[in-house]
Design a protein around this motif. Structure first.
Motif, PDB file in Angstrom:
ATOM      1  N   PRO A 408       7.802 -25.502 -23.992  1.00  0.00           N
ATOM      2  CA  PRO A 408       6.456 -25.838 -24.458  1.00  0.00           C
ATOM      3  C   PRO A 408       5.664 -24.588 -24.771  1.00  0.00           C
ATOM      4  N   ALA A 409       4.723 -24.701 -25.693  1.00  0.00           N
ATOM      5  CA  ALA A 409       3.915 -23.558 -26.100  1.00  0.00           C
ATOM      6  C   ALA A 409       3.029 -23.102 -24.953  1.00  0.00           C
ATOM      7  N   ALA A 410       3.024 -21.802 -24.701  1.00  0.00           N
ATOM      8  CA  ALA A 410       2.169 -21.249 -23.659  1.00  0.00           C
ATOM      9  C   ALA A 410       0.731 -21.189 -24.153  1.00  0.00           C
ATOM     10  N   ALA A 411      -0.202 -21.305 -23.192  1.00  0.00           N
ATOM     11  CA  ALA A 411      -1.597 -21.200 -23.574  1.00  0.00           C
ATOM     12  C   ALA A 411      -1.892 -19.783 -24.032  1.00  0.00           C
ATOM     13  N   PRO A 412      -2.723 -19.617 -25.056  1.00  0.00           N
ATOM     14  CA  PRO A 412      -3.048 -18.258 -25.503  1.00  0.00           C
ATOM     15  C   PRO A 412      -3.780 -17.494 -24.416  1.00  0.00           C
ATOM     16  N   VAL A 413      -3.516 -16.204 -24.345  1.00  0.00           N
ATOM     17  CA  VAL A 413      -4.174 -15.361 -23.340  1.00  0.00           C
ATOM     18  C   VAL A 413      -5.565 -15.005 -23.854  1.00  0.00           C
ATOM     19  N   PRO A 414      -6.606 -15.288 -23.087  1.00  0.00           N
ATOM     20  CA  PRO A 414      -7.957 -14.981 -23.579  1.00  0.00           C
ATOM     21  C   PRO A 414      -8.227 -13.481 -23.528  1.00  0.00           C
ATOM     22  N   ALA A 415      -9.282 -13.085 -24.199  1.00  0.00           N
ATOM     23  CA  ALA A 415      -9.748 -11.706 -24.117  1.00  0.00           C
ATOM     24  C   ALA A 415     -10.746 -11.581 -22.971  1.00  0.00           C
ATOM     25  N   PRO A 416     -10.886 -10.405 -22.388  1.00  0.00           N
ATOM     26  CA  PRO A 416     -11.931 -10.216 -21.379  1.00  0.00           C
ATOM     27  C   PRO A 416     -13.316 -10.458 -21.986  1.00  0.00           C
ATOM     28  N   HIS A 417     -14.272 -10.794 -21.144  1.00  0.00           N
ATOM     29  CA  HIS A 417     -15.650 -10.936 -21.631  1.00  0.00           C
ATOM     30  C   HIS A 417     -16.570 -10.062 -20.778  1.00  0.00           C
ATOM     31  N   SER A 418     -17.836  -9.994 -21.183  1.00  0.00           N
ATOM     32  CA  SER A 418     -18.854  -9.193 -20.487  1.00  0.00           C
ATOM     33  C   SER A 418     -18.455  -7.726 -20.394  1.00  0.00           C
ATOM     34  N   LEU A 419     -17.808  -7.210 -21.454  1.00  0.00           N
ATOM     35  CA  LEU A 419     -17.421  -5.803 -21.487  1.00  0.00           C
ATOM     36  C   LEU A 419     -18.660  -4.948 -21.737  1.00  0.00           C
ATOM     37  N   ALA A 420     -18.959  -4.052 -20.789  1.00  0.00           N
ATOM     38  CA  ALA A 420     -20.156  -3.221 -20.907  1.00  0.00           C
ATOM     39  C   ALA A 420     -19.890  -1.872 -20.264  1.00  0.00           C
ATOM     40  N   GLY A 421     -20.598  -0.851 -20.762  1.00  0.00           N
ATOM     41  CA  GLY A 421     -20.419   0.503 -20.246  1.00  0.00           C
ATOM     42  C   GLY A 421     -21.711   1.106 -19.755  1.00  0.00           C
ATOM     43  N   THR A 422     -21.597   1.953 -18.733  1.00  0.00           N
ATOM     44  CA  THR A 422     -22.761   2.643 -18.166  1.00  0.00           C
ATOM     45  C   THR A 422     -22.441   4.127 -18.074  1.00  0.00           C
ATOM     46  N   ARG A 423     -23.336   4.980 -18.568  1.00  0.00           N
ATOM     47  CA  ARG A 423     -23.113   6.416 -18.550  1.00  0.00           C
ATOM     48  C   ARG A 423     -23.713   7.018 -17.274  1.00  0.00           C
ATOM     49  N   ALA A 424     -22.904   7.821 -16.587  1.00  0.00           N
ATOM     50  CA  ALA A 424     -23.363   8.493 -15.377  1.00  0.00           C
ATOM     51  C   ALA A 424     -24.080   9.787 -15.731  1.00  0.00           C
ATOM     52  N   ALA A 425     -24.686  10.405 -14.711  1.00  0.00           N
ATOM     53  CA  ALA A 425     -25.447  11.630 -14.935  1.00  0.00           C
ATOM     54  C   ALA A 425     -24.566  12.770 -15.427  1.00  0.00           C
ATOM     55  N   ASP A 426     -23.269  12.749 -15.044  1.00  0.00           N
ATOM     56  CA  ASP A 426     -22.375  13.824 -15.477  1.00  0.00           C
ATOM     57  C   ASP A 426     -21.797  13.595 -16.872  1.00  0.00           C
ATOM     58  N   GLN A 462      -7.298  -2.820 -12.241  1.00  0.00           N
ATOM     59  CA  GLN A 462      -8.648  -3.265 -11.925  1.00  0.00           C
ATOM     60  C   GLN A 462      -9.440  -3.564 -13.196  1.00  0.00           C
ATOM     61  N   GLU A 463     -10.597  -4.202 -13.017  1.00  0.00           N
ATOM     62  CA  GLU A 463     -11.425  -4.607 -14.149  1.00  0.00           C
ATOM     63  C   GLU A 463     -12.486  -3.548 -14.449  1.00  0.00           C
ATOM     64  N   SER A 464     -12.088  -2.301 -14.411  1.00  0.00           N
ATOM     65  CA  SER A 464     -13.010  -1.219 -14.772  1.00  0.00           C
ATOM     66  C   SER A 464     -12.206   0.035 -15.073  1.00  0.00           C
ATOM     67  N   VAL A 465     -12.764   0.876 -15.943  1.00  0.00           N
ATOM     68  CA  VAL A 465     -12.178   2.176 -16.265  1.00  0.00           C
ATOM     69  C   VAL A 465     -13.320   3.152 -16.490  1.00  0.00           C
ATOM     70  N   THR A 466     -13.014   4.445 -16.355  1.00  0.00           N
ATOM     71  CA  THR A 466     -14.013   5.480 -16.585  1.00  0.00           C
ATOM     72  C   THR A 466     -13.504   6.449 -17.645  1.00  0.00           C
ATOM     73  N   VAL A 467     -14.301   6.645 -18.672  1.00  0.00           N
ATOM     74  CA  VAL A 467     -13.996   7.611 -19.721  1.00  0.00           C
ATOM     75  C   VAL A 467     -14.639   8.936 -19.318  1.00  0.00           C
ATOM     76  N   PRO A 468     -13.844   9.995 -19.119  1.00  0.00           N
ATOM     77  CA  PRO A 468     -14.415  11.267 -18.660  1.00  0.00           C
ATOM     78  C   PRO A 468     -15.454  11.809 -19.634  1.00  0.00           C
ATOM     79  N   ALA A 469     -16.305  12.678 -19.128  1.00  0.00           N
ATOM     80  CA  ALA A 469     -17.396  13.227 -19.936  1.00  0.00           C
ATOM     81  C   ALA A 469     -16.881  13.985 -21.143  1.00  0.00           C
ATOM     82  N   ASP A 470     -15.729  14.689 -21.004  1.00  0.00           N
ATOM     83  CA  ASP A 470     -15.233  15.471 -22.134  1.00  0.00           C
ATOM     84  C   ASP A 470     -14.675  14.601 -23.243  1.00  0.00           C
ATOM     85  N   GLN A 471     -14.450  13.308 -22.982  1.00  0.00           N
ATOM     86  CA  GLN A 471     -14.017  12.377 -24.020  1.00  0.00           C
ATOM     87  C   GLN A 471     -15.142  11.449 -24.456  1.00  0.00           C
TER      88      GLN A 471
END
Length: 499
Positions: A408-426, A462-471
């Motif tokens: 049987p056909a598998a259910a489609p995998v949804p995309a994540p929602h509420s994707l948002a980013g916050t910039r730290a002081a560094d 996990q449901e979070s990642v951090t993009v370093p300041a140099d990137q």
């Protein structure tokens, strides 16, 4: 030498401002001009004054007509205009591809296997599109693949192209990438000759040399022809190139055409299977959305070669062996990436999804229905080839991705929602998201988006990642897909930005 400079002087073109020389060729030179309205940089290819015989003029006209017919494809250079300059020289106004082309890159750097696979699939899609229109390129090589501002390969120089009909002329191409049948006393070739040259180009990107070139050895034209005709294809010579990919190249470059992949789309599918076996995002096919050529179709190789002929001016076309007639360009600074909204849900869900990366540079012209077909076809092969007990084992190359679905056909995998980013002081940016349907074994495939290239994707738990300041200088955008335990994934990744 003085006569050569006078012959290659840039013509005075009303509405255009000359900037500089981009490249010199045997029959034409390429210049950078700035068009006044609409204002943009363009590449202008101008025939040399000493090459204005009837055959060359006809070839030039053929190139303009064929590229215009095909330039809707995201991996074929766009033709904007063709005309005769005041000094009598024909010229083509083309899309200006600002980044270094493949001829400039393959000897200068070690190109990553994932990038070469992406380029290979996209070029194969372009070649297949030309074949379905009844057109053979006949001179596929690194020098004829430019790179757009957004990092996409763009096939150019259809100057010695011909139709696939029975009356097609079949001479041309450049020796290092030519198949044996094109180097014979009476040259002859068909779609499988382009398949060979396509694979030879991919080989060059991986090896940093042409396929039968001996580093430090005798690489005269005579010696190259002898090796192409009689010697087995040498190994690429890189530990990171899997045997499965070497096998794809060996088949596509078989001495006899009957032993090769019979179509460019078959090569694309074989490369997609290598991507799947390496657990890479599978590059979608960019093919016409028509009854005989929908992306992800499951035609056999025999069906794929039954192409209609088209009437194209310019039957008398001569041989060319110049290797580096390509546009040279500088890098440009561009703005933020275009974020692609999720496609509407199809009436019937596809078996599984697969992360497909950013939309192509002409994504607005690609129908959403075609994207759904690609996801369905590629998703099936991911389950088929990677869902077994040994997901790291090799996958035998085949000519069809779309495996029959027995369950049987598998259910489609949804995309994540509420994707948002916050910039730290560094200066680092932390992104978070939510999984709308969490399941055991879920992981997340993410990467930083850039308008000038493909994201480098990583898997996290996990449901979070951090993009370093140099990137993360300036606005930072990422994409995230959900990856199930069975390696099915979101059909389209979620995308979000942080200032």
């Amino acid at each position: 030498m003085t006569a050569r400079r006078e012959a290659s002087a840039p013509p005075d073109l009303p509405g255009y401002e000359y900037v500089r020389v981009l490249g010199l060729g045997g029959f034409a030179d390429v210049f950078l001009y700035r068009q006044h309205l609409p204002r943009r940089d363009v590449a202008v290819k101008v025939l040399l004054a000493g090459s204005l015989d009837d055959d060359v003029r006809q070839r030039f006209q053929t190139e303009a007509n064929l590229m215009a017919q095909l330039s809707h494809h995201p991996s074929i250079v766009t033709i904007h205009h063709a005309a005769i300059a005041a000094d009598g020289r024909p010229f083509l106004v083309m899309e200006y591809c600002s980044r270094p082309g493949l001829a400039e890159r393959y000897r200068a750097e070690r190109m990553p296997v994932p990038e070469v696979l992406r380029i290979g699939v996209r070029l194969a899609s372009a070649v297949e599109t030309a074949h379905r229109a009844g057109i053979l390129h006949r001179d596929i090589k690194p020098a004829n693949v430019l790179t757009t501002d957004f990092g996409w390969p763009a096939l150019t120089d259809f100057g010695i192209a011909a139709t696939t009909g029975p009356a097609a002329q079949t001479i041309g191409m450049s020796i290092p990438w030519s198949p044996p049948e094109m180097l014979a006393e009476h040259p002859g070739g068909d779609e499988r000759s382009d398949v060979y040259a396509l694979a030879a180009t991919i080989y060059s990107l991986l090896a940093g040399r042409t396929p039968f070139e001996l580093p430090g050895g005798n690489n005269s034209a005579q010696q190259l022809v002898a090796r192409i005709e009689r010697s087995p294809l040498p190994p690429v010579g890189r530990d990171d190139v899997p045997q499965q990919l070497q096998a794809v190249l060996e088949r596509a470059m078989a001495k006899h055409p009957s032993r090769r992949h019979a179509s460019a789309v078959a090569v694309a599918r074989a490369l997609q299977e290598v991507e799947a076996a390496l657990r890479l995002p599978v590059t979608p096919l960019d093919l016409p959305d028509d009854p005989g050529g929908a992306a992800g179709d499951t035609r056999s190789d025999d069906d794929a070669t039954r192409l209609r002929g088209v009437a194209v001016p310019g039957a008398a076309i001569g041989r060319r062996v110049d290797d580096e007639d390509a546009t040279r360009a500088r890098a440009v600074v561009v703005g933020r990436p275009t974020l692609v909204p999720p496609a509407p849900a199809p009436p019937a869900p596809p078996p599984v999804g697969v992360p497909v990366g950013p939309e192509p540079r002409r994504g607005a012209r690609v129908a959403a229905a075609a994207a759904v077909v690609v996801v369905a076809a590629v998703g099936t092969v991911l389950v088929t080839t990677l869902g077994g007990a040994d997901p790291t084992g090799p996958v035998a190359p085949t000519d069809s991705l779309a495996a029959p679905q027995t369950g049987p056909a598998a259910a489609p995998v949804p995309a994540p929602h509420s994707l948002a980013g916050t910039r730290a002081a560094d200066g680092a940016v932390t992104f978070t998201w939510q999984n709308p349907d969490p399941q055991d074994g879920d992981r997340y495939l993410w990467g930083v988006l850039a308008v000038t290239g493909e994201p480098t994707l990583e898997l996290v738990d996990q449901e979070s990642v951090t993009v370093p300041a140099d990137q993360g200088t300036g606005e930072v955008c990422i994409q995230v897909s959900i990856v199930r335990a069975d390696r099915s994934a979101s059909a389209r990744p979620a995308q979000g930005c942080a200032p």
